[in-house]
Enzyme design. Structure first.
Site, short mmCIF file in Angstrom:
data_model
loop_
_atom_site.label_atom_id
_atom_site.label_comp_id
_atom_site.label_asym_id
_atom_site.label_seq_id
_atom_site.Cartn_x
_atom_site.Cartn_y
_atom_site.Cartn_z
N ARG A 162 -71.19 -44.04 97.61
CA ARG A 162 -71.16 -44.44 99.02
C ARG A 162 -70.11 -43.62 99.81
NH1 ARG A 162 -75.03 -46.85 97.12
NH2 ARG A 162 -75.71 -48.93 97.69
N SER A 237 -75.46 -54.38 101.83
CA SER A 237 -74.21 -54.73 101.15
C SER A 237 -73.05 -54.58 102.12
CB SER A 237 -73.96 -53.80 99.97
OG SER A 237 -75.00 -53.87 99.04
N GLU A 333 -68.04 -51.83 102.81
CA GLU A 333 -68.87 -50.63 102.82
C GLU A 333 -69.30 -50.32 104.25
OE1 GLU A 333 -73.23 -49.06 101.78
OE2 GLU A 333 -72.69 -50.94 100.81
N1 EPU Z 1 -74.70 -60.51 91.28
C1 EPU Z 1 -74.28 -61.82 91.23
N2 EPU Z 1 -74.36 -62.56 92.37
C2 EPU Z 1 -74.86 -62.07 93.52
C3 EPU Z 1 -75.28 -60.72 93.58
C4 EPU Z 1 -75.19 -59.95 92.43
O1 EPU Z 1 -73.83 -62.31 90.21
O2 EPU Z 1 -74.91 -62.83 94.51
C5 EPU Z 1 -74.68 -59.71 90.04
C6 EPU Z 1 -76.11 -59.57 89.52
O3 EPU Z 1 -76.45 -60.61 88.65
C7 EPU Z 1 -76.08 -58.27 88.80
C8 EPU Z 1 -75.03 -57.48 89.53
O4 EPU Z 1 -74.28 -58.40 90.31
O5 EPU Z 1 -75.63 -58.42 87.47
C9 EPU Z 1 -75.65 -56.39 90.37
O6 EPU Z 1 -76.52 -56.97 91.36
P1 EPU Z 1 -77.68 -56.15 92.11
O7 EPU Z 1 -78.56 -55.49 91.12
O8 EPU Z 1 -78.30 -57.07 93.10
O9 EPU Z 1 -76.95 -54.97 92.84
P2 EPU Z 1 -75.53 -54.88 93.59
O10 EPU Z 1 -74.58 -54.14 92.73
O11 EPU Z 1 -75.12 -56.22 94.06
C10 EPU Z 1 -76.07 -52.53 94.62
C11 EPU Z 1 -76.06 -51.86 95.97
C12 EPU Z 1 -77.28 -52.27 96.78
C13 EPU Z 1 -78.52 -51.89 96.00
C14 EPU Z 1 -78.47 -52.57 94.61
C15 EPU Z 1 -79.60 -52.15 93.72
C16 EPU Z 1 -73.73 -51.49 96.50
C17 EPU Z 1 -72.58 -51.86 97.37
N3 EPU Z 1 -74.84 -52.18 96.68
O12 EPU Z 1 -75.93 -53.93 94.84
O13 EPU Z 1 -77.27 -51.52 98.00
O14 EPU Z 1 -79.70 -52.27 96.68
O15 EPU Z 1 -77.25 -52.20 93.93
O16 EPU Z 1 -79.38 -50.84 93.31
O17 EPU Z 1 -73.59 -50.57 95.69
C18 EPU Z 1 -76.60 -51.52 100.27
O18 EPU Z 1 -75.81 -50.62 99.96
O19 EPU Z 1 -76.71 -51.95 101.43
C19 EPU Z 1 -77.41 -52.13 99.21
C20 EPU Z 1 -78.20 -53.18 99.43
#
Ligand code: EPU
Length: 337
Positions: A162, A237, A333
């Site tokens: 990012r 995010s 972010e």
């Molecule tokens: N998780 C939780 N609770 C929540 C959300 C997530 O426990 O409320 C845990 C999930 O269980 C999982 C882990 O966190 O083990 C990762 O969750 P997820 O796959 O939903 O992805 P993220 O890391 O929360 C990132 C990006 C998203 C992108 C997703 C999928 C960032 C800041 N965000 O989210 O990007 O869609 O991965 O690749 O890196 C964005 O940047 O606007 C965005 C939506």
């Protein structure tokens, strides 16, 4: 080109925040952009793309320039690859669908990300195991001070998680006008390594997915977890997933063994901020019209008439509480204006 005064930006930011621009102009070509910069050398300027990664906490006392350059085309191809160029004002998701429709591979995992093409290199957008840097070839940008065009190659951009030069040394100095991506024409590198994609494809009994199948799976996952900005204001995010030194992480992990993490280098791990925020008790909470989404704690939402300040206050409360509970600071972010 009409310069509009005291212009509402509510429809120009995906959070749906009411804030006014002192002056607003939409530009539709590089020449128009150059003209507006030349004619207004002393005015403060604020560059607005798709408005999908910002939180407006105040009116903007500047000339807001909305980059609305349209057009997409193939600029070069060889046996295996195609180089496609999109103007900055194209909607990202429509551009992705256009590439998939022609069976060009590389962007499918980033389906349905809100915003416009021109801002994608700024924060090296990414989702489901792919980032823009993986297919980015170059972009064209106008230097605000001189109106000269400059090409930024992949290595010029200093991409990180990012991150890019456009958030660092080149911040506020350039306006990206177009981007070129290098995509595959055959032997697509289908990437289903991100857990949720495989689960979604298995649900549909697909074992050898096409680009379209991957895109559809990503769309289904995003729809189930992430709110549609047209229905509920948000900026994706709100926080970055924090990267923590392994030496700092070990005592934290000993205290919270259930904490999730991913190795990102020999010395660092990435911790999902969504997990930290959920464990800190914020998921699904609402404070007036500002809230934390019920399916994805990383996403802050505007239930209708929240002000940017109200959302900012909630975000600070989250940062502080997460820090007190886990000793990990999560950074925004989204650009707070
Ligand atoms: N998780 C939780 N609770 C929540 C959300 C997530 O426990 O409320 C845990 C999930 O269980 C999982 C882990 O966190 O083990 C990762 O969750 P997820 O796959 O939903 O992805 P993220 O890391 O929360 C990132 C990006 C998203 C992108 C997703 C999928 C960032 C800041 N965000 O989210 O990007 O869609 O991965 O690749 O890196 C964005 O940047 O606007 C965005 C939506």
């Amino acid at each position: 080109m009409d310069i509009l005064e005291n212009f509402s930006l509510k429809k120009y930011n995906t959070f749906g925040i009411e804030a006014k621009a002192a002056a607003f102009v939409a530009v539709h070509s590089v020449d128009e952009l150059r003209q507006i910069l030349q004619e207004n050398p002393t005015k403060n300027k604020f560059i607005l793309g798709g408005g999908s990664n910002m939180l407006l906490t105040q009116d903007i006392n500047a000339l807001v320039i909305h980059v609305d350059l349209k057009g997409k085309k193939i600029v070069k191809e060889d046996e295996n690859h195609v180089w496609v160029e999109s103007q900055a004002g194209e909607n990202w998701h429509e551009f992705v669908l256009w590439t998939i429709h022609q069976d060009f591979g590389g962007l499918e995992n980033m389906s349905l990300i809100p915003g416009n093409v021109g801002t994608t290199p700024v924060q090296n957008i990414g989702a489901y195991g792919t980032e823009i840097k993986d297919t980015f070839e170059s972009c064209e940008a106008m230097e605000i001070a001189t109106q000269k065009m400059r090409t930024f190659s992949y290595s010029d951009c200093n991409f990180g998680y990012r991150e890019s030069i456009f958030k660092q040394e080149a911040k506020d100095q350039y306006i990206i006008t177009s981007v070129i991506f290098k995509l595959t024409k055959k032997n697509h590198a289908i990437n289903t390594s991100y857990g949720d994609i495989l689960t979604e494809l298995a649900k549909q009994n697909i074992s050898e997915p096409t680009l379209k199948d991957v895109s559809n799976a990503v769309i289904a996952i995003r729809r189930s977890k992430l709110p549609d900005p047209k229905e509920l204001g948000n900026s994706g995010s709100f926080f970055k997933n924090p990267i923590v030194l392994k030496s700092d992480f070990e005592p934290i992990h000993a205290k919270f063994p259930e904490m999730k993490f991913y190795e990102v280098s020999e010395t660092e791990v990435k911790v999902p901020a969504g997990w930290l925020i959920e464990q800190a008790g914020f998921k699904g909470k609402r404070f007036g019209d500002a809230g934390i989404h019920k399916n994805q704690a990383l996403v802050l939402v505007n239930y209708g008439n929240a002000t940017g300040q109200e959302i900012l206050t909630v975000s600070k409360d989250i940062q502080q509480t997460v820090f007190e509970k886990f000793g990990i600071w999560i950074e925004a972010e989204v650009n707070v204006i």
